[in-house]
Design an enzyme around this catalytic site. Structure first.
Site: not given
Ligand code: SAH
Length: 229
Positions: A73
């Site tokens: 993010s």
């Molecule tokens: N928190 C991260 C951002 C990750 S992007 C950061 O610090 O940068 C969002 C993430 O959500 C992805 O890794 C994706 O695989 C996950 N995701 C999507 N749907 C999900 C679900 N139902 N349960 C858990 N994770 C999920």
């Protein structure tokens, strides 16, 4: 340095402490005011969470690829979401659930500020990567779990704060149930009426009278998927 995490945590040049201080200054210019949040953003080495080839861009205020078609993010959005959870009173995060660990960056920022953090990720390969990224930071109040975040994490519920890092069409029921009384949740919601890709941050507060929802900034997140892999 840990043998399983050869990345240099202190960092040099484009990954140095000075570069991180400049990132925090930019967050301040963009309107982040909570000093607790700014300090946490300044404490976590973001370059540890991106691939070596992208390390020199780690302190730019942009999302970057982390593999598995997912992204880390944007720093401003991480700061904005956490600030909204902590706003007024001044509020403590308490016990936090993060949905969507990704590379683990936001989980590490949350762990600077919260008593306890649980972070759940549906893609096992990414969760393992996050675990490796986090190893050198030694955050004893952070627990990672593999699963579908739509269901929350029953064994650790209820949560004082819930933060979702992927966009859903509606607030997952399971998460509402696991939000403590007086708790807050922040998540990006798709608003199909406003265009195919339009998303907005939504802040939800639970009180004895029920759930109150406030719409915040427009954002752009990867989709919240169903199930795990
Ligand atoms: N928190 C991260 C951002 C990750 S992007 C950061 O610090 O940068 C969002 C993430 O959500 C992805 O890794 C994706 O695989 C996950 N995701 C999507 N749907 C999900 C679900 N139902 N349960 C858990 N994770 C999920």
């Amino acid at each position: 340095m840990n043998a399983r995490n050869p990345k240099n945590i202190p960092g040099i040049g484009m990954t140095s402490q000075r570069t991180r201080v400049r990132m925090v200054e930019r967050l301040r210019e963009k309107g982040i005011r909570d000093e607790r949040v700014l300090a946490a953003m300044g404490a976590v080495p973001r370059h540890v969470f991106v691939e070596e080839a992208l390390a020199s861009r780690a302190y730019e205020d942009t999302a970057l690829p982390i593999g598995f078609s997912q992204t880390i993010s944007q720093p401003y959005v991480v700061a904005r979401m956490i600030e909204a959870l902590m706003a007024e009173r001044p509020r403590k995060l308490g016990k936090v659930l993060e949905v969507g660990t990704g590379c683990g960056y936001q989980a590490a920022v949350l762990a600077q500020l919260a008593q306890e953090v649980y972070s759940i990720e549906r893609i096992r390969g990414l969760l393992e990567r996050a675990r490796a990224n986090l190893l050198g930071l030694k955050l004893s109040n952070l627990r990672l779990a593999h699963g579908d975040g739509n269901e929350g994490l029953a064994k650790a519920a209820p949560f004082d704060s819930i933060i979702v890092a992927a966009a859903a069409i509606e607030v997952p029921e399971g998460l509402l149930r696991q939000l403590a009384m007086g708790g807050r949740m922040i998540l990006p919601l798709k608003s199909p009426s406003a265009g195919r890709d339009a998303q907005r941050l939504s802040l939800i507060e639970r009180s004895a009278r029920g759930f109150a929802e406030t719409e915040l900034d427009p954002v752009r997140f990867v989709p919240l998927e169903m199930g795990k892999e």
